[in-house]
Design a protein around this motif. Structure first.
Motif, PDB file in Angstrom:
ATOM      1  N   GLU A  81      -7.223  20.457 -13.858  1.00 55.30           N
ATOM      2  CA  GLU A  81      -8.629  20.215 -13.588  1.00 55.30           C
ATOM      3  C   GLU A  81      -9.128  18.653 -13.481  1.00 55.30           C
ATOM      4  N   VAL A  82      -8.995  18.306 -14.479  1.00 57.94           N
ATOM      5  CA  VAL A  82      -9.241  16.750 -14.835  1.00 57.94           C
ATOM      6  C   VAL A  82      -8.428  15.870 -14.235  1.00 57.94           C
ATOM      7  N   GLN A  83      -7.231  16.247 -14.231  1.00 61.25           N
ATOM      8  CA  GLN A  83      -6.220  15.329 -13.373  1.00 61.25           C
ATOM      9  C   GLN A  83      -6.304  15.254 -11.923  1.00 61.25           C
ATOM     10  N   LYS A  84      -6.683  16.363 -11.537  1.00 64.31           N
ATOM     11  CA  LYS A  84      -7.268  16.670 -10.060  1.00 64.31           C
ATOM     12  C   LYS A  84      -8.399  15.663  -9.628  1.00 64.31           C
ATOM     13  N   GLU A  85      -9.397  15.798 -10.690  1.00 62.08           N
ATOM     14  CA  GLU A  85     -10.747  14.710 -10.420  1.00 62.08           C
ATOM     15  C   GLU A  85     -10.169  13.518 -10.432  1.00 62.08           C
ATOM     16  N   LEU A  86      -9.411  13.049 -11.332  1.00 58.11           N
ATOM     17  CA  LEU A  86      -9.177  11.822 -11.489  1.00 58.11           C
ATOM     18  C   LEU A  86      -8.235  11.269 -10.246  1.00 58.11           C
ATOM     19  N   ALA A  87      -7.656  11.867  -9.573  1.00 54.02           N
ATOM     20  CA  ALA A  87      -6.625  11.396  -8.649  1.00 54.02           C
ATOM     21  C   ALA A  87      -7.579  10.977  -7.499  1.00 54.02           C
ATOM     22  N   ALA A  88      -8.412  11.668  -7.020  1.00 54.12           N
ATOM     23  CA  ALA A  88      -9.364  11.226  -5.843  1.00 54.12           C
ATOM     24  C   ALA A  88      -9.770  10.078  -5.864  1.00 54.12           C
ATOM     25  N   PRO A  89     -10.465   9.545  -6.958  1.00 55.94           N
ATOM     26  CA  PRO A  89     -10.975   8.100  -6.757  1.00 55.94           C
ATOM     27  C   PRO A  89      -9.892   6.878  -6.845  1.00 55.94           C
ATOM     28  N   THR A  90      -8.719   7.260  -7.400  1.00 51.15           N
ATOM     29  CA  THR A  90      -7.552   6.517  -7.593  1.00 51.15           C
ATOM     30  C   THR A  90      -7.082   6.333  -5.959  1.00 51.15           C
ATOM     31  N   LEU A  91      -6.836   7.342  -5.357  1.00 50.13           N
ATOM     32  CA  LEU A  91      -6.388   7.324  -3.913  1.00 50.13           C
ATOM     33  C   LEU A  91      -7.400   6.608  -3.204  1.00 50.13           C
ATOM     34  N   GLU A  92      -8.687   6.794  -3.391  1.00 49.28           N
ATOM     35  CA  GLU A  92      -9.867   6.159  -2.497  1.00 49.28           C
ATOM     36  C   GLU A  92      -9.757   4.491  -2.692  1.00 49.28           C
ATOM     37  N   LYS A  93      -9.330   4.239  -3.908  1.00 51.24           N
ATOM     38  CA  LYS A  93      -9.421   3.044  -4.268  1.00 51.24           C
ATOM     39  C   LYS A  93      -8.155   2.309  -3.709  1.00 51.24           C
ATOM     40  N   GLY A  94      -6.917   2.898  -3.942  1.00 51.53           N
ATOM     41  CA  GLY A  94      -5.991   2.384  -3.139  1.00 51.53           C
ATOM     42  C   GLY A  94      -6.221   2.365  -1.451  1.00 51.53           C
ATOM     43  N   ILE A  95      -6.860   3.134  -0.894  1.00 51.15           N
ATOM     44  CA  ILE A  95      -6.998   3.163   0.522  1.00 51.15           C
ATOM     45  C   ILE A  95      -8.047   2.097   0.907  1.00 51.15           C
ATOM     46  N   GLU A  96      -9.143   1.667   0.134  1.00 49.68           N
ATOM     47  CA  GLU A  96      -9.934   0.748   0.228  1.00 49.68           C
ATOM     48  C   GLU A  96      -9.218  -0.624   0.031  1.00 49.68           C
ATOM     49  N   TYR A  97      -8.231  -0.737  -1.010  1.00 50.70           N
ATOM     50  CA  TYR A  97      -7.466  -2.053  -1.247  1.00 50.70           C
ATOM     51  C   TYR A  97      -6.617  -2.329   0.197  1.00 50.70           C
ATOM     52  N   SER A  98      -6.136  -1.115   0.599  1.00 49.77           N
ATOM     53  CA  SER A  98      -5.118  -1.468   1.993  1.00 49.77           C
ATOM     54  C   SER A  98      -6.051  -1.903   2.867  1.00 49.77           C
ATOM     55  N   ARG A  99      -7.371  -1.507   3.112  1.00 54.55           N
ATOM     56  CA  ARG A  99      -8.135  -1.799   4.196  1.00 54.55           C
ATOM     57  C   ARG A  99      -8.705  -3.197   4.022  1.00 54.55           C
ATOM     58  N   ASN A 100      -8.703  -3.615   2.874  1.00 59.50           N
ATOM     59  CA  ASN A 100      -9.335  -4.991   2.516  1.00 59.50           C
ATOM     60  C   ASN A 100      -8.014  -6.086   2.743  1.00 59.50           C
ATOM     61  N   VAL A 101      -6.659  -5.704   2.391  1.00 58.84           N
ATOM     62  CA  VAL A 101      -5.636  -6.590   2.767  1.00 58.84           C
ATOM     63  C   VAL A 101      -5.550  -6.594   4.340  1.00 58.84           C
ATOM     64  N   ILE A 102      -5.675  -5.583   4.960  1.00 58.51           N
ATOM     65  CA  ILE A 102      -5.708  -5.472   6.266  1.00 58.51           C
ATOM     66  C   ILE A 102      -6.749  -6.466   6.982  1.00 58.51           C
ATOM     67  N   ALA A 103      -8.079  -6.459   6.420  1.00 54.69           N
ATOM     68  CA  ALA A 103      -9.126  -7.084   6.918  1.00 54.69           C
ATOM     69  C   ALA A 103      -8.864  -8.706   6.680  1.00 54.69           C
ATOM     70  N   ILE A 104      -8.325  -9.073   5.719  1.00 56.47           N
ATOM     71  CA  ILE A 104      -7.946 -10.511   5.259  1.00 56.47           C
ATOM     72  C   ILE A 104      -7.038 -10.965   6.304  1.00 56.47           C
ATOM     73  N   ALA A 105      -5.894 -10.416   6.334  1.00 56.00           N
ATOM     74  CA  ALA A 105      -4.919 -10.564   7.386  1.00 56.00           C
ATOM     75  C   ALA A 105      -5.616 -10.713   8.894  1.00 56.00           C
ATOM     76  N   THR A 106      -6.045  -9.846   9.361  1.00 52.40           N
ATOM     77  CA  THR A 106      -6.582  -9.940  10.638  1.00 52.40           C
ATOM     78  C   THR A 106      -7.650 -10.928  10.584  1.00 52.40           C
ATOM     79  N   ASP A 107      -8.226 -11.301   9.950  1.00 50.53           N
ATOM     80  CA  ASP A 107      -9.321 -12.382   9.826  1.00 50.53           C
ATOM     81  C   ASP A 107      -8.578 -13.722  10.162  1.00 50.53           C
ATOM     82  N   ALA A 108      -7.618 -13.856   9.374  1.00 45.06           N
ATOM     83  CA  ALA A 108      -6.715 -15.068   9.327  1.00 45.06           C
ATOM     84  C   ALA A 108      -5.955 -14.941  10.733  1.00 45.06           C
TER      85      ALA A 108
END
Length: 183
Positions: A62-89
């Protein structure tokens, strides 16, 4: 009359803009990577401490499941930021290229027009051929610019679709994997 020095200065300024825009993007990526690394390390330490406090296997899952979601969300947010930086340039550079090409084309057209005005009598056919060639070259350049913009838009849409598909797949797979561990 346009001077060769003006073309050289224009080219140098464009190269300088390109370099500065590229360095800006690299700097923004470095800052993003440093922040992501720090955040990942802090999350790792916190997650390990949380998992060490678990008493039984069911709670561990249960704890592992709870900890996985924020990690996944941070990874997705990171990807979006990389895409935003590349798109802006890319957008800054594309706009500058478009402006630079239009300006250079106008200058060259002006020079050719001036040269054609002083063409000797009887060279109307040659003058018309040069004007037609210039018009065709400009139309070809416009077509290439449109195709390049469309290709960039398709690539961005594909990346966005792939990101969304990854999010959906991860959200579906995480609960199933946790359920299998419990069983």
């Amino acid at each position: 009359m346009i001077k060769p020095e003006e073309f050289a200065k224009s080219g140098f300024n464009f190269a300088l803009f390109f370099a500065n825009t590229t360095f800006d993007g690299i700097e923004r990526l470095a800052v993003l990577n440093l922040a992501a690394s720090r955040s990942a390390f802090e999350a790792f330490v916190s997650n390990v401490n949380t998992l060490l406090g678990v008493k039984d296997f069911k709670s561990f899952v249960e704890v592992q499941k709870e900890l996985a979601a924020p990690t996944l969300e941070k990874g997705i947010e990171y990807s979006r930021n990389v895409i935003a930086i590349a798109t802006d340039a890319k957008e800054k550079i594309a706009k500058q290229v478009e402006t630079h090409v239009a300006d250079t084309s106008a200058k060259v057209s002006g020079m050719v027009e001036k040269a054609l005005e002083s063409a000797p009598a009887g060279s109307e056919v040659a003058v018309a051929a040069v004007k037609t060639a210039m018009k065709s070259a400009n139309e070809a350049m416009d077509g290439l610019n449109k195709v390049a913009k469309q290709a960039a838009e398709v690539a961005e849409a594909s990346v966005s679709a792939a990101t969304e598909a990854t999010i959906k797949a991860a959200n579906v797979a995480a609960p199933k994997a946790a359920a299998k561990k419990v069983a």
